[in-house]
Design a protein around this motif. Structure first.
Motif, PDB file in Angstrom:
ATOM      1  N   VAL B 166       0.836  -1.203   0.000  1.00  0.00           N
ATOM      2  CA  VAL B 166       0.000   0.000   0.000  1.00  0.00           C
ATOM      3  C   VAL B 166       0.877   1.263   0.000  1.00  0.00           C
ATOM      4  N   LEU B 167       1.945   1.269   0.805  1.00  0.00           N
ATOM      5  CA  LEU B 167       2.837   2.434   0.808  1.00  0.00           C
ATOM      6  C   LEU B 167       3.510   2.582  -0.557  1.00  0.00           C
ATOM      7  N   LEU B 169       2.222   2.079  -3.315  1.00  0.00           N
ATOM      8  CA  LEU B 169       1.279   2.591  -4.315  1.00  0.00           C
ATOM      9  C   LEU B 169       1.023   4.088  -4.166  1.00  0.00           C
ATOM     10  N   ILE B 170       1.528   4.680  -3.079  1.00  0.00           N
ATOM     11  CA  ILE B 170       1.350   6.123  -2.904  1.00  0.00           C
ATOM     12  C   ILE B 170       2.087   6.841  -4.027  1.00  0.00           C
ATOM     13  N   LEU B 172       1.961   8.928  -7.969  1.00  0.00           N
ATOM     14  CA  LEU B 172       1.229   9.085  -9.213  1.00  0.00           C
ATOM     15  C   LEU B 172       0.825   7.710  -9.726  1.00  0.00           C
ATOM     16  N   ASP B 173      -0.446   7.562 -10.045  1.00  0.00           N
ATOM     17  CA  ASP B 173      -0.913   6.314 -10.622  1.00  0.00           C
ATOM     18  C   ASP B 173      -0.635   6.368 -12.126  1.00  0.00           C
ATOM     19  N   PRO B 179      -2.894  11.479  -9.164  1.00  0.00           N
ATOM     20  CA  PRO B 179      -2.307  11.084  -7.882  1.00  0.00           C
ATOM     21  C   PRO B 179      -3.195  10.051  -7.178  1.00  0.00           C
ATOM     22  N   ARG B 180      -2.538   9.183  -6.403  1.00  0.00           N
ATOM     23  CA  ARG B 180      -3.287   8.167  -5.661  1.00  0.00           C
ATOM     24  C   ARG B 180      -2.778   8.114  -4.232  1.00  0.00           C
ATOM     25  N   LEU B 181      -3.673   8.069  -3.268  1.00  0.00           N
ATOM     26  CA  LEU B 181      -3.335   8.028  -1.838  1.00  0.00           C
ATOM     27  C   LEU B 181      -2.351   9.139  -1.457  1.00  0.00           C
ATOM     28  N   VAL B 189       2.943  13.016  -3.962  1.00  0.00           N
ATOM     29  CA  VAL B 189       2.807  12.626  -5.365  1.00  0.00           C
ATOM     30  C   VAL B 189       4.062  11.901  -5.839  1.00  0.00           C
ATOM     31  N   LYS B 190       5.181  12.247  -5.239  1.00  0.00           N
ATOM     32  CA  LYS B 190       6.439  11.631  -5.637  1.00  0.00           C
ATOM     33  C   LYS B 190       6.497  10.155  -5.295  1.00  0.00           C
TER      34      LYS B 190
END
Lengths: 332, 485, 147
Positions: B166-167, B169-170, B172-173, B179-181, B189-190
Motif C-alpha cells: 500500500v505504501l 502505491l502512494i 502518481l498512478d 495522484p493516488r493516496l 505525489v512523488k
C-alpha cells in the motif's frame, strides 16, 4: 586514525559553499556551476536531451552545468524543485511537454506559466506502428475498424497523458487503451503481440521499422518527414485531423519566472549558441527529432498553444476531471 | 593487445568504484553510472562502456558488504543477503560472510556473462513473449513468498508485506495519470523511494534497536579463514547453478531486476536445500549463496533485453541505454548486426569485472572488518549519520531524509513487536508491479476472467509460470525441511 | 527497569496497526478511477491489501490478547534513556531543515558520543567533525552533490 589538520581545509571549503555566493550581478553571471534539473529518471529521453545540451552549454557559459535527476510525479517534483529555488538563473529546468498536463490532471498546480523559456530545443514526431503481418494496410483501415468494432483494437499507451494516449484521443475513435510504463515496454508489447498498435516517438520505433519488425501506419504530423517520405502523414491521408496537428512531445530549457532579465538574456545567448553546436545538432538528428530553436515570445506561444490543445484533449477524452475552462485555459 | 590492456585497466577502475559505491548505503550503481555518463560524454564509447560494466558488476557485489556486516544493504539487490549474512557476522564470521558473498557473486556473475554470450537470441525471444498476465502471475508468486521471511508469525509477515504494497502505491498512478493516496499533497505525489525505505527500515531501525537492547557485548570478528572451504563450495554448487539460472531469467525480464531475483532464489534455496549448514535465518551459508549468486547472474540477464530490444532489464541498464544514445548508438534489433564489436566488448569487460571484484573483494575484507570492530557505542552514531547523508544523497532532498526517519522509526517499532521487516521491502518492490500488471491484464481483456484464463492456457510461458507456482505451493504445503527444531 | 520506565504491550501495538489498516482501507475508496471501470481501477489492489492488513493485524491482536491472558505477552520497556535519544534524533532531523547540514550533523554526533559516554569531550569533537567532514567531502566532491 583521524587527522584534524587534513580536515580543516575541507571544512573551510564546505563553509564557503554553505555561505553561498552573494546574489550575482548580470555582468559576472555565471560565477559558479549551474544545476540543470531533469524531472525524470536517468536514461530517459529528457535526461539524454539534458546531458547533450549541458555538455555543449558548459563551453558557452564557461562553467560546469551539473545535471541532476529529480524524478517522480510525472516530472512535477523536479519542476517544483526549480520553483523552490531562488530565481537567480543558477537552476535551470530541462523538461518536456508534461508541464501542460499537471493542472488538469490534478498532479500539481504548476504549468508553463510559472516558468520562463530559455529555448525550446526540439520536438519529437509520433508514429503509429503495428506489426508487418497486421491486417491493416493503411491507417484508414485501422480507423474504419475501430469505428465498426469499438473497444476491440488494443493500443498500447503510457497512460492517458502519454503520447499514445493523446494520439488515440486525437484519432477520436474507440480503442482499448492498455497502459504500460515506458515507450520501450510499448514497443515490446506490439512485438510480442500483446497489443495491436501503438504510438511512440520515432526514435523508439525507427530501428524496428528498419529491421522489418514493425510497420509505420502513419506519421502523426501534418506533413511527411523529409527523412522518411515513404511513410504517409496522418494530416495528408486524413485531412480532417489537421486541426489537431502537429501534436507531439517537445523538449526545452526553462528558468523560474522572475529571473532577472539580464541573466535570462545571458542564458538565452549561451543556450542558443549551444543548440547550434554541430555536435548537438547531430545528436538531435540522430534521435530522429526535429529542431525547434524557439525563443522568447515564439516559445511562450508554442507552449501555450500546446497546453491548451493538450488540456482540452485530456478533458474531452475523459482522462481529466478538471475542466480546462475552470483553470482559465481557452480552447484554441 | 594493448587495446585490451587499456580496457582491462578501465574495467578494474570501474569495478573498484563500483564496490565502494555499492558498499556505501544511499549511493547506488544507477547513480554512479548516470554521473559517469555525463563525465564520459567526450570519451570514446568503448572506454565508457568498460568503466560502466565494471561499476555495474562491482556495485552489485559491493552491496553485500554492509548487508553482511551491519545489516544495512548497500543496494536493493542485497536486501536478501542480510537474512543470513548478518547472522553470520553476529557469530563473528563477518569475514567469512563476505568471503562467501564474494565467491558466489563471482560464480553467479560468470554464469550470467556466459548466458549473455551464448543465450542472447533465445532469452530475448522468451522475454518478448511475456504478456501482462504472465508478469502478474510472477508478481503474485513473489508476494506469496512472504512465508519464507516470516520469523514466527505468518500473520505479522502478511501485515508488513501488505503495508509495503500500500505504501508502494502512494504517488502518481501511472495508469490514470492522477495522484493516488497522496491526500492532496504535492510531496506525496512523488511516492516512496525504495532506497530511502531500505535505509530507514534496515539501517536506522537496526541502530536504534541495538541501542535499545543495550547489547554492549562486543562481537569479535574472526579474520582467519575468509575463503569458503572447497568442499562446502562444491556442496553448494548445484544450488549456485539453480539460483544463477533464476537470476538470469528474472534479470532478463524488463522492469524486474536483482531484488526480485534474489528473493526468488532465496525462497528456492529454503525449499530445496535438505540440510542447510545452519537453519535459514541464523547464518546459513546457503542463504548467502542463493541471494548473491542470483543478483550477480541477473546482470547478464538484464543486459540481454537492453542489447537486443533496447528495453532496460533494470534501473542501471536504463541509464546504460542513455549512455549508448548519447554516443549516437541505439540499442535494439540493429545493434548486434551493425556493431558486433560492442557486444564483444560488453561481454569481455563484464567477464573481467567478475575477476576484478573477486580480487578486490578479498583484499577489502580486512579493512572493512576493522571498521566494524570499533566498539558499538562509537560505531552506532556515525551509522545513523551515514543513513541520513545517504538518504540525502539520493536526490539531494531533505524530504528523503524525513522519509528515511519515518521508515527508521517504523522499523524500530516493528522490531520491538517482532513484525518481520523484509516482507515489507518485498511489498514495496512488488506492490506497484502487482497493481500495474493486474490492471493491465484486466484492461486488455475487458475484465473478462474467461478470456484471461483462455489466454493463460494458450501460452506456453503462462503455463510454465503456473507450473512453477504449483510446484512451489506443493513444496510449501509439505512439512518444511529446514526447520528441524 | 527503572521506576520511571514506560511499558507498552503487544496489544497496544496491534491495535495501532489495525487502525493503520482501517485508515488505508477507507482511503482506498477515495481513489480516482480515471477513465477506467472499477475492476481495473487503482482502488482494487490497495483495498484488497489493506483488507489483508486489517485481517492480519486482527489475527495478531487476538494472539496477543491470548498471550497476555496466559501471561506470556511481549511487554516492552521504554527506558527514558533510549526514548530521550530518539527524541534528540527527531530534533536533529527537524534541525536539518533549518540549520546547515554539516553543523546540525556535527552537533548531533557530538551529542551522541557524550550521551552514550563513548568518548571524552575532546575526542568526541575531533571524531564528530572528522566523520562529518570526511563523508561530506566524499559525497560532495566525488558525486557532485553540492550541499
Amino acid at each position: 586514525m583521524y587527522k584534524p589538520i587534513s580536515i580543516l581545509p575541507a571544512l573551510f571549503s564546505i563553509a564557503a559553499i554553505m555561505a553561498g555566493a552573494a546574489p550575482a550581478t548580470a555582468q559576472e553571471f555565471p560565477e559558479r556551476a549551474l544545476t540543470a534539473i531533469v524531472p525524470f529518471a536517468p536514461g530517459g529521453s529528457t535526461d539524454i536531451m539534458a546531458r547533450s545540451i549541458a555538455a555543449v552549454a558548459e563551453a558557452q557559459l564557461k562553467q560546469n552545468v551539473i545535471v541532476k535527476n529529480v524524478a517522480g510525479g510525472n516530472g512535477s517534483i523536479g519542476a517544483k524543485e526549480v520553483q523552490d529555488k531562488r530565481p537567480d538563473g543558477y537552476t535551470v529546468l530541462v523538461a518536456a511537454e508534461n508541464l501542460a498536463t499537471y493542472r488538469v490532471m490534478g498532479v500539481s498546480q504548476l504549468s508553463f506559466a510559472d516558468f520562463e523559456p530559455i529555448i525550446l530545443l526540439a520536438r519529437e514526431v509520433p508514429v503509429l506502428v503495428t506489426t508487418p503481418d497486421s491486417r491493416w494496410k493503411t491507417v484508414n483501415d485501422l480507423i474504419k475498424e475501430t469505428k465498426e468494432k469499438p473497444d476491440q483494437v488494443k493500443i498500447a499507451t503510457t497512460g492517458p497523458t502519454g503520447i499514445s494516449g493523446i494520439v488515440a484521443t486525437i484519432l477520436g475513435t474507440k480503442f482499448n487503451m492498455v497502459p504500460f510504463k515506458s515507450a520501450g515496454e510499448i514497443v515490446t508489447a506490439v512485438l510480442g503481440g500483446h497489443t495491436d498498435v501503438a504510438t511512440v516517438g520515432l526514435i523508439a520505433a525507427a530501428d524496428y521499422v528498419k529491421a522489418g519488425k514493425l510497420k509505420v501506419l502513419a506519421v502523426v504530423d501534418g506533413k511527411a518527414l523529409p527523412a522518411h517520405p515513404e511513410w504517409p502523414a496522418l494530416g495528408q491521408v486524413m485531412p480532417e485531423y489537421n486541426k489537431q496537428l502537429p501534436w507531439g512531445p517537445f523538449y526545452g530549457v526553462w528558468v523560474k519566472k522572475g529571473t532577472p532579465a539580464p541573466i535570462v538574456a545571458k542564458l538565452k545567448d549561451a543556450f542558443s549558441k549551444a543548440a547550434a553546436d554541430p555536435k548537438f545538432v547531430e545528436s538531435v538528428t540522430k534521435k530522429e527529432m526535429l529542431p525547434l530553436n524557439l525563443m522568447g515570445k515564439d516559445a511562450v506561444d508554442y507552449a501555450d498553444a500546446f497546453s491548451s490543445k493538450t488540456a482540452w484533449l485530456l478533458y474531452d477524452g475523459g482522462a481529466a476531471k478538471t475542466s480546462p475552462a475552470d483553470l482559465g485555459i481557452a480552447r484554441r | 593487445m594493448e587495446y585490451w590492456i587499456y580496457i582491462a585497466a578501465l574495467t578494474a577502475a570501474g569495478t573498484l568504484t563500483g564496490i565502494l559505491v555499492g558498499a556505501i548505503p544511499g549511493l547506488s550503481a544507477t547513480m554512479a553510472v548516470a554521473i559517469l555518463v555525463s563525465l564520459t560524454y567526450g570519451w570514446d564509447v568503448t572506454t565508457a562502456l568498460a568503466v560502466i560494466m565494471g561499476i555495474y558488476q562491482g556495485a552489485v557485489f559491493g552491496g553485500s558488504i554492509t548487508a553482511c556486516l551491519i545489516n544495512i544493504p548497500g543496494a536493493p539487490s542485497s536486501v536478501i543477503t542480510t537474512l543470513d549474512g548478518y547472522p553470520m557476522a553476529k557469530r563473528g564470521e563477518g569475514g567469512a560472510a563476505i568471503g562467501w558473498a564474494c565467491t558466489e557473486s563471482f560464480i553467479g556473475g560468470l554464469i550470467g556473462v556466459l548466458a549473455l554470450w551464448i543465450g542472447t537470441p533465445l532469452i530475448a525471444r522468451v522475454a518478448v513473449g511475456f504478456a501482462p498476465q504472465d508478469y502478474f502471475l510472477l508478481a503474485v508468486f513473489g508476494i506469496l513468498l512472504v512465508g519464507s521471511f516470516a520469523e514466527g508469525s505468518f500473520g505479522k509477515a502478511m501485515f508488513t508485506a501488505s503495508l509495503g504494497v500500500v505504501l508502494g502505491l502512494i504517488g502518481l498512478d501511472l495508469i490514470t495519470g492522477m495522484p493516488r493516496l497522496a491526500f492532496g499533497s504535492d510531496i506525496l505525489v512523488k511516492g516512496v523511494d525504495l532506497v530511502t525505505a531500505i535505509l530507514g527500515l534496515f539501517g536506522l531501525s537496526e541502530v536504534l534497536f541495538q541501542l535499545y537492547q543495550n547489547s554492549s557485548a562486543h562481537i569479535i570478528q574472526k579474520v582467519g579463514r575468509l575463503f569458503p572451504p572447497m568442499n562446502q563450495l562444491i556442496r553448494c554448487l548445484p544450488l549456485t547453478l539453480r539460483t544463477s539460472a533464476i537470476g538470469i531469467l528474472i534479470g532478463a525480464l524488463p522492469g524486474v531486476g536483482g531484488p526480485i531475483a534474489s528473493t526468488l532464489a532465496y525462497d528456492h534455496a529454503k525449499r530445496t536445500v535438505r540440510e542447510p549448514s545452519r537453519p535459514f535465518g541464523e547464518g546459513a551459508y546457503e542463504g548467502v549463496v542463493a541471494s548473491e549468486s542470483a543478483n550477480n547472474a541477473a546482470i547478464g540477464g538484464a543486459i540481454i533485453p537492453m542489447l537486443t530490444l533496447g528495453i532496460p532489464g533494470d534501473a542501471v541498464t536504463a541509464v546504460i541505454i542513455g549512455a549508448f544514445q548519447i554516443h549516437g548508438l541505439r540499442p535494439g534489433p540493429m545493434l548486434m548486426t551493425e556493431t558486433p564489436h560492442l557486444f564483444n566488448l560488453i561481454v569481455v569487460s563484464l567477464l573481467l569485472a567478475t575477476f576484478f571484484f573477486l580480487i578486490f573483494g578479498f583484499l577489502l575484507i580486512k579493512p572493512f572488518i576493522k571498521l566494524v570492530s570499533i566498539p558499538q557505542n562509537i560505531l552506532l552514531p556515525p551509522i545513523i549519520f551515514v543513513t541520513v547523508i545517504g538518504a540525502y544523497a539520493i536526490n539531494s532532498s531533505m524530504l528523503d531524509v524525513a522519509w528515511m526517519s519515518f521508515f527508521g522509526l517504523l522499523g524500530f517499532v516493528f522490531k520491538l513487536y517482532k513484525f518481520p521487516i523484509p516482507p515489507m521491502v518485498l511489498g514495496l518492490v512488488l506492490g506497484p508491479l502487482i497493481d500495474e500488471t493486474f490492471r493491465r491484464t484486466m484492461i486488455s481483456y475487458h475484465g473478462n476472467p474467461i478470456d484471461i484464463l483462455g489466454a493463460i492456457v494458450a501460452s506456453p510461458i503462462s503455463l510454465s509460470v503456473v507450473a512453477l507456482m504449483g510446484v512451489t505451493f506443493f513444496l510449501m504445503l509439505r512439512k518444511p525441511r529446514n526447520s528441524k527444531a | 527497569m527503572s521506576a520511571t520506565s514506560y511499558k507498552s504491550g503487544n496489544v497496544g501495538a496491534n491495535i495501532a496497526f489495525l487502525l493503520v489498516g482501517v485508515f488505508f482501507f477507507v482511503s482506498s475508496f477515495f481513489i480516482d478511477r480515471g477513465i477506467y471501470p472499477i475492476w481495473s481501477s487503482g482502488m482494487i489492489v490497495p483495498a484488497l491489501l489493506s483488507a489483508v492488513m486489517i485481517g492480519s493485524a486482527a489475527h495478531s491482536l487476538a494472539q496477543a490478547i491470548k498471550a497476555r491472558r496466559a501471561g506470556g505477552a511481549i511487554e516492552r520497556t521504554f527506558e527514558p534513556r533510549v526514548m530521550g535519544y530518539i527524541a534528540a534524533f527527531l530534533v536533529y532531523i527537524g534541525a536539518l531543515f533549518v540549520v546547515p547540514f554539516w553543523l546540525a550533523s556535527s552537533i548531533f554526533l557530538l551529542f551522541s558520543f557524550l550521551y552514550w559516554k563513548s568518548l571524552s569531550l575532546v575526542n568526541a569533537i575531533v571524531v564528530s567533525v572528522a566523520v562529518v567532514a570526511l563523508s561530506m567531502t566524499l559525497f560532495a566532491k566525488v558525486f557532485y552533490i553540492v550541499f
